[in-house]
Design a protein around this motif. Structure first.
Motif, PDB file in Angstrom:
ATOM      1  N   UNK A 100       0.908  -1.275  -0.129  1.00  0.00           N
ATOM      2  CA  UNK A 100       0.052   0.145  -0.173  1.00  0.00           C
ATOM      3  C   UNK A 100       0.786   1.174  -0.116  1.00  0.00           C
ATOM      4  N   UNK A 101       1.816   1.256   0.871  1.00  0.00           N
ATOM      5  CA  UNK A 101       2.506   2.542   1.061  1.00  0.00           C
ATOM      6  C   UNK A 101       3.440   2.883  -0.177  1.00  0.00           C
ATOM      7  N   UNK A 102       4.213   1.770  -0.645  1.00  0.00           N
ATOM      8  CA  UNK A 102       4.965   1.969  -2.026  1.00  0.00           C
ATOM      9  C   UNK A 102       3.886   2.361  -3.320  1.00  0.00           C
ATOM     10  N   UNK A 103       2.817   1.431  -3.459  1.00  0.00           N
ATOM     11  CA  UNK A 103       2.113   1.991  -4.435  1.00  0.00           C
ATOM     12  C   UNK A 103       1.699   3.321  -4.285  1.00  0.00           C
ATOM     13  N   UNK A 104       1.039   3.673  -3.131  1.00  0.00           N
ATOM     14  CA  UNK A 104       0.231   5.165  -3.288  1.00  0.00           C
ATOM     15  C   UNK A 104       1.498   6.034  -3.311  1.00  0.00           C
ATOM     16  N   UNK A 105       2.633   5.877  -2.646  1.00  0.00           N
ATOM     17  CA  UNK A 105       3.692   6.842  -2.614  1.00  0.00           C
ATOM     18  C   UNK A 105       3.992   7.311  -4.190  1.00  0.00           C
ATOM     19  N   UNK A 106       4.263   6.095  -4.810  1.00  0.00           N
ATOM     20  CA  UNK A 106       4.648   6.259  -6.312  1.00  0.00           C
ATOM     21  C   UNK A 106       3.540   7.086  -7.191  1.00  0.00           C
ATOM     22  N   UNK A 107       2.206   6.547  -6.998  1.00  0.00           N
ATOM     23  CA  UNK A 107       1.304   7.052  -7.775  1.00  0.00           C
ATOM     24  C   UNK A 107       1.001   8.624  -7.415  1.00  0.00           C
ATOM     25  N   UNK A 108       1.027   8.693  -6.080  1.00  0.00           N
ATOM     26  CA  UNK A 108       0.803  10.488  -5.666  1.00  0.00           C
ATOM     27  C   UNK A 108       2.061  11.172  -6.131  1.00  0.00           C
ATOM     28  N   UNK A 109       3.354  10.582  -6.264  1.00  0.00           N
ATOM     29  CA  UNK A 109       4.479  11.516  -6.566  1.00  0.00           C
ATOM     30  C   UNK A 109       4.065  11.802  -8.099  1.00  0.00           C
TER      31      UNK A 109
END
Lengths: 331, 310
Positions: A100-109
């Motif tokens: 969750x963390x990795x996916x959302x962080x990359x997406x929101x970047x």
């Protein structure tokens, strides 16, 4: 001749406070910006993209749960996909924080950087309405003769720019994060995506402040609306071209582009180099795909030029403040 | 409680580089309709702008409505209205929006601001044109709009910088009538800066004459006229020549003006000798204007003294 009583009437009500007057300046500024059709379309487009991102987060969330409708539907498409999805979901269920963390962080970047460009475009159209038109029409005299100071006027105008960036960037991103996590299958998504939210807030607020300050400075440069808008767009576009050339020969020159500097700040804030590395090392199949990213790209992602970008932005903001201070005077 | 003085200045100095725009102005001005006179570049506008804090004061001090200009500027400006000489409006706005916005900038709640904006636009005589963009207004409409924005928040004092600039005679008369009513009917102190003596003569009761940044005269119009007794303009329906002949017989210089009025230099403290002559002729005056040029004479005299001492 009016049919009703047209004599002068005294008013003995209570005056509202200073923040109300500053808010009136901001509201008037934002109303003026939104009278432009293109700006209105941009705002609507940004909020539509927020809905799309929310939908994407919903699908990603569903993929992380083995018995979700999406997983069942994908599994039915082909036996190979069924194996892939089962492998993925079983791993993701074991490591929800990483996924969750990795996916959302990359997406929101990526979403942040995309919306930042839209905001820069929207600000370019709003720049003539911030200070330029007031300088041209000498409206500063009217403001200064009312119960607001020069500082109140500038704060109101700053909040106008800030508000426009919030409408085209910060608002949609925050809404996408909120709606995406509300639609997730598990309340723990809120907890696991806290880093992404932190990065959004940190980068968003600092970036809104920086962009609004620069927009104010450019807006105060001239009394000609076309000149100030042109300056903003030329700086933005030329900066982008210059960055491409400068990075190959003199990297420090790239810092003349505020867009490049903000992107460096985004990289430093979201720290996606580390997230991609985590994904490469931990997430099955997807990690293998991410291994194809070149070393040069990974170096750029891992080592953003943060100090150079910060220094450059501080200099730009100071120049903008100096320009505003020098140009915005009642006489 | 009414203040004894609305404007108090103490050695007020304003310099632009090496040039003194205001040269130690000391004034105590009581409420009323005040005319600020002076030739172009005399320092009238600078004086107003210093009081409104649009320009920083170089030295000295000033009080407006009892508040110290410089430290209480924002609070003072809640109670002050100002119409600048030049056109300065917010582009792209329609008239009523603009006046509403100006009221909000003075702290009025939006609903009240909107209501008062319409009331003031009615007061200054603007009709449906209030719904048009300001950029399309004529000079007369802009002057009315400037007055509306200056009084929308119900100020205690209004500064009007050349309020009749660019207006035709009818428009001038209407604007002057409105300004006149502000003090005489509604009790709002007005300070009118102008180089048009006739305008000031019509609406003001206190006169301040400034030249070269110095106050040359500060007195009531009544006192100024009293000091210039001895002449009058007589308006009669007919028999101008008979009256002229009678005046000449008394050795009073007499002149028929282009507007049909007779200007008589009777050299007396009161109008009684002139009235006596008219009674003998069995003539009833339509109007007698005592000391019609008192303001002009005072103005010219003050400027001559100023030029001589400079």
């Amino acid at each position: 001749m009016p049919l009703h009583d047209a004599s002068y009437k005294h008013w003995d009500g209570v005056h509202l406070g200073l923040w109300h007057r500053r808010l009136a300046i901001t509201r008037n500024g934002l109303t003026g910006c939104l009278q432009n059709k293109l700006t209105r379309h941009l705002v609507v487009t940004c909020w539509i993209t927020a809905l799309i991102v929310s939908g994407l987060l919903f699908i990603i969330g569903q993929l992380l749960v083995a018995d979700s409708v999406v997983v069942k539907w994908v599994s039915n498409l082909s036996p190979q996909l069924q194996v892939f999805v089962q492998l993925l979901t079983s791993w993701l269920e074991k490591h929800p924080e990483i996924s969750v963390r990795t996916t959302q962080n990359i997406l929101f970047y990526y979403y942040s950087v995309y919306l930042m460009r839209v905001s820069i475009f929207a600000l370019g159209m709003a720049i003539p309405l911030l200070i330029t038109s007031d300088l041209a029409s000498k409206a500063i005299i009217i403001y200064s003769s009312k119960a607001v100071s020069r500082g109140d006027y500038l704060l109101g105008k700053f909040c106008t720019a800030f508000g426009l960036v919030a409408l085209t960037w910060f608002g949609p991103i925050c809404a996408a994060w909120l709606v995406g996590n509300l639609l997730s299958p598990d309340w723990h998504f809120f907890w696991h995506s806290r880093a992404a939210l932190g990065h959004i807030l940190l980068f968003g607020i600092s970036c809104m402040t920086i962009l609004s300050s620069l927009a104010m400075g450019i807006s105060a440069l001239s009394k000609q609306p076309k000149s100030t808008a042109a300056f903003w767009f030329i700086w933005w576009i030329l900066g982008g071209v210059l960055t491409e050339i400068a990075l190959k020969s003199k990297p420090w020159l790239a810092h003349l582009s505020f867009n490049y500097d903000l992107e460096q700040l985004a990289l430093a804030t979201f720290n996606i180099g580390s997230d991609i590395k985590t994904a490469q090392e931990n997430i099955p199949i997807l990690g293998d795909m991410l291994m194809r990213i070149s070393k040069a790209t990974m170096d750029a992602l891992n080592n953003p030029s943060t100090s150079g970008a910060l220094l450059s932005l501080v200099v730009m903001i100071n120049i903008a403040a100096w320009t505003v201070n020098r140009r915005v005077k009642p006489e | 409680m009414a203040l004894p003085f609305v404007i108090e200045t103490n050695s007020l100095v304003k310099t632009y580089g090496t040039q003194n725009a205001l040269n130690g102005v000391n004034l105590k001005v009581a409420p009323g309709a005040i005319g600020l006179l002076g030739p172009n570049g005399a320092g009238k506008s600078t004086f107003m702008k210093c009081l409104l804090q649009l320009l920083p004061i170089t030295s000295g001090s000033a009080k407006l409505l009892g508040g110290e200009v410089g430290t209480e500027g924002r609070e003072i400006r809640k109670r002050v209205g100002y119409t600048p000489e030049q056109d300065c409006h917010i582009p792209g706005m329609v008239g009523c929006e603009y006046v509403t916005y100006c009221a909000e900038l003075c702290g009025l709640p939006f609903q009240v601001a909107r209501q008062r904006a319409h009331e003031m636009l009615d007061f200054v005589g603007m009709g449906q044109e209030r719904y048009r963009k300001i950029d399309t207004y004529s000079t007369g409409m802009k002057q009315r709009l400037k007055l509306a924005q200056a009084i929308v928040h119900d100020p205690e004092i209004v500064f009007l910088d050349e309020p009749t600039n660019g207006l035709d005679p009818k428009g001038q008369a209407q604007i002057l009538e409105l300004i006149h009513s502000l003090w005489h009917t509604y009790g709002i102190t007005v300070v009118v800066s102008s180089h048009l003596l006739h305008d000031v003569d019509r609406i003001c009761e206190q006169i301040i004459i400034i030249a070269r940044g110095t106050v040359l005269v500060h007195d009531t119009l009544e006192n100024l006229k009293a000091s210039k007794k001895g002449s009058a303009e007589v308006v009669v329906a007919d028999r101008h020549e008979a009256l002229r002949a009678a005046c000449l017989l008394k050795q009073w210089p007499c002149e028929l003006l282009p507007n049909g009025h007779l200007k008589v230099e009777h050299n007396a403290d009161s109008l009684n000798p002139l009235l006596h002559v008219m009674r003998e002729l069995k003539m009833a005056p339509l109007e007698i204007i005592p000391s019609p040029n008192a303001l002009e004479e005072t103005f010219v005299q003050a400027l001559e003294i100023s030029n001589a001492t400079a």
